[in-house]
Design a protein around this motif. Structure first.
Motif, short mmCIF file in Angstrom:
data_model
loop_
_atom_site.label_atom_id
_atom_site.label_comp_id
_atom_site.label_asym_id
_atom_site.label_seq_id
_atom_site.Cartn_x
_atom_site.Cartn_y
_atom_site.Cartn_z
N ILE A 1 0.84 -1.19 0.00
CA ILE A 1 0.00 0.00 0.00
C ILE A 1 0.88 1.24 0.00
CG2 ILE A 1 -1.94 -1.12 1.14
CD1 ILE A 1 -1.13 0.36 3.70
N LEU A 2 0.33 2.31 -0.55
CA LEU A 2 1.07 3.56 -0.73
C LEU A 2 0.56 4.61 0.25
CD1 LEU A 2 3.18 4.92 -2.68
CD2 LEU A 2 1.21 5.73 -3.99
N SER B 1 7.05 5.78 0.03
CA SER B 1 6.47 4.94 -0.99
C SER B 1 6.10 3.59 -0.40
CB SER B 1 7.47 4.76 -2.13
OG SER B 1 6.87 4.10 -3.22
N LYS B 2 5.72 2.65 -1.26
CA LYS B 2 5.38 1.31 -0.77
C LYS B 2 6.60 0.61 -0.21
CE LYS B 2 1.88 0.72 -4.41
NZ LYS B 2 1.50 -0.06 -5.61
N VAL B 3 7.73 0.80 -0.88
CA VAL B 3 9.01 0.20 -0.47
C VAL B 3 10.02 1.32 -0.35
CG1 VAL B 3 10.85 -1.37 -1.14
CG2 VAL B 3 8.47 -2.00 -1.58
N ASN B 4 10.67 1.44 0.80
CA ASN B 4 11.57 2.56 1.09
C ASN B 4 12.92 2.02 1.53
OD1 ASN B 4 9.38 4.91 1.23
ND2 ASN B 4 8.57 3.14 2.32
N VAL C 1 24.72 0.28 6.89
CA VAL C 1 23.99 -0.81 6.25
C VAL C 1 22.55 -0.35 6.02
CG1 VAL C 1 23.18 -3.19 6.46
CG2 VAL C 1 25.44 -2.55 7.35
N LYS C 2 22.08 -0.49 4.79
CA LYS C 2 20.74 0.00 4.49
C LYS C 2 19.66 -1.00 4.91
CE LYS C 2 21.79 3.19 0.74
NZ LYS C 2 21.53 3.57 -0.67
N GLU C 3 18.53 -0.44 5.29
CA GLU C 3 17.33 -1.22 5.58
C GLU C 3 16.27 -0.89 4.54
OE1 GLU C 3 19.87 -1.00 8.81
OE2 GLU C 3 18.65 0.75 8.28
N VAL C 4 15.27 -1.73 4.47
CA VAL C 4 14.12 -1.47 3.61
C VAL C 4 12.86 -1.55 4.47
CG1 VAL C 4 14.04 -3.89 2.86
CG2 VAL C 4 12.82 -2.15 1.56
#
Length: 454
Positions: free
Chosen positions: A62-63, A71-74, A83-86
């Motif tokens: 969902i947005l 967004s839906k995925v960040n 270290v990046k997370e999503v």
């Protein structure tokens, strides 16, 4: 037959044009942008698919409503460890009747791939995400997750922090009688995001202009600084952040009042509080149509638009004239602090605009004459005797029509302004004496025309 660009507008992903919609619409459109899609990163497609596989099939992404910030995925580094997370937002398709939940998933990334066993899940009761953002609230270099959820009409704001491989809730705010709009922006240009909160009591039509502060000790607080009255609905308020004068950055708040007019307000952050710099009852801050503030005049300062009817014989489907106003940056004085910077005729039927020469601003009248194969746009000026004098014309000819004859081809050699697949745009000067009378040269007349979407 004359081709209509309006069908092209709704099919293209990004259109630069003018669309002035009635006040009963939900959004306030910019005359320069009809449709704006959020920018998607193709590199995140693999991450998107990984999360889809790792989360339940009965959930959909969902947005959040604030698509420019979330967004839906960040993908981001929440805890500043390199270290990046999503962070992804999903919702179940088959929740029990009367119960709806939003699921916030957090995964770690390794070389742009999701680490399967790093999953963290937060279940939040709610129907939709009204606002989401990732802001360093306490200045420790790490980003908190702010999420505002509507749950069966009630509003709830949650703040989460990710540290030591744990996603924990910092604080929350719940309300049953308020509707809240959040807007984080770096007002002081020091790298610190400050939250402008617009808070409406659902039992009245007043909206409080507040600063929202967040801390683990005191939770979420709203400090009130001003009130806007007669606001129809906070859900139809729009905010535009940017430079609002030579020296000030701020927010232009646009809302629909109970009389059906759009009202614009300029809000800046000064000396630790939010200040509304102009009286909301100023007539030049009110417009009959929803149009978003925009950068014009070299794109340095946000300008406020006002739709005008008296300067053309337009219809809503064809065109409109907008007067653009700019705040001079002064906190003292009256209505003179709002200055007119430009007047522009936008034609979204043929996708062009005419910047009214300074010499005839507020004196102009654009007479539109539509025909099947050739249309005329006569630029006239009102003289001291209140009579109209024709200065020059923009002619639009359909390319595959009989109008493209030898005479037209001769005109194209010197007077063509622009042409595309469908039309040829020609400048016709009908009265050199009138042009001279108003100090408008051929060059000024030519430069007043500009295609919106090349």
């Amino acid at each position: 037959m004359r081709l209509r660009n309006i069908f092209l507008f709704v099919s293209m992903p990004i259109i630069i044009g003018i669309l002035l919609t009635g006040c009963n619409t939900e959004t306030m459109k910019s005359p320069e942008k009809l449709i704006e899609k959020p920018i998607s990163n193709k590199n995140h497609a693999e991450i998107y698919n990984d999360i889809k596989k790792l989360t339940p099939l009965e959930t959909n992404f969902i947005l959040p409503k604030n698509i420019l910030e979330a967004s839906k995925v960040n993908v981001l580094d929440l805890d500043a460890d390199g270290v990046k997370e999503v962070v992804a937002f999903k919702k179940k398709l088959n929740d029990t009747q009367g119960v709806s939940n939003i699921y916030m998933y957090l995964f770690k990334l390794d070389n742009n791939s999701v680490i399967d066993d790093s999953e963290k899940i937060v279940r939040i009761p709610g129907d939709l995400i009204k606002y989401a953002n990732f802001i360093d609230i306490d200045g420790d270099g790490k980003k908190e997750i702010i999420i505002q959820v509507v749950n069966r009409g009630f509003e709830n704001i949650y703040v989460y922090k990710y540290e030591k491989d744990t996603l924990r809730k910092v604080t929350e705010y719940n309300t049953t009688n308020l509707s809240i709009m959040l807007n984080f922006y770096d007002y002081e240009k020091n790298g610190k995001q400050i939250c402008l909160a617009l808070v409406q009591d659902l039992s009245t039509f007043e909206v409080k202009i507040c600063k929202m502060s967040i801390s683990e000790e005191n939770g979420i607080k709203f400090d009130e600084f001003d009130i806007s009255k007669n606001v129809e609905s906070i859900d139809r308020i729009e905010v535009t952040n940017g430079k609002v004068s030579n020296d000030e950055y701020g927010t232009i708040v646009s809302y629909l009042n109970l009389n059906g007019s759009v009202v614009y307000q300029i809000v800046v952050y000064k000396d630790g509080k939010f200040v509304r710099v102009l009286d909301e009852n100023e007539s030049r801050l009110k417009s009959p149509y929803n149009t978003k503030p925009a950068y014009i005049e070299n794109g340095k300062i946000l300008n406020i638009p006002k739709a005008e009817f008296k300067f053309s014989n337009n219809t809503l489907k064809e065109s409109n004239v907008l007067s653009w106003y700019q705040w001079n940056g002064s906190f003292e004085g009256g209505a003179d602090r709002l200055q007119k910077t430009a007047q522009i005729y936008y034609n979204y039927d043929y996708n062009f605009k005419i910047k009214i020469p300074n010499e005839i601003i507020d004196k102009v009248f654009i007479e539109q004459k539509y025909d099947e194969n050739k249309s005329y746009f006569d630029i006239k000026a009102r003289n001291s005797e209140n009579k109209m004098e024709k200065l020059y014309s923009i002619e639009v000819i359909v390319k595959d029509s009989d109008e493209i004859d030898s005479d037209a081809n001769k005109a194209l050699n010197s007077n063509v302004l622009y042409q595309n697949e469908n039309y040829i745009y020609i400048l016709s000067t009908s009265s050199l004496s009138n042009l001279k009378k108003y100090n408008i040269s051929y060059s000024i007349a030519k430069d007043s025309f500009e295609p919106i979407n090349k």
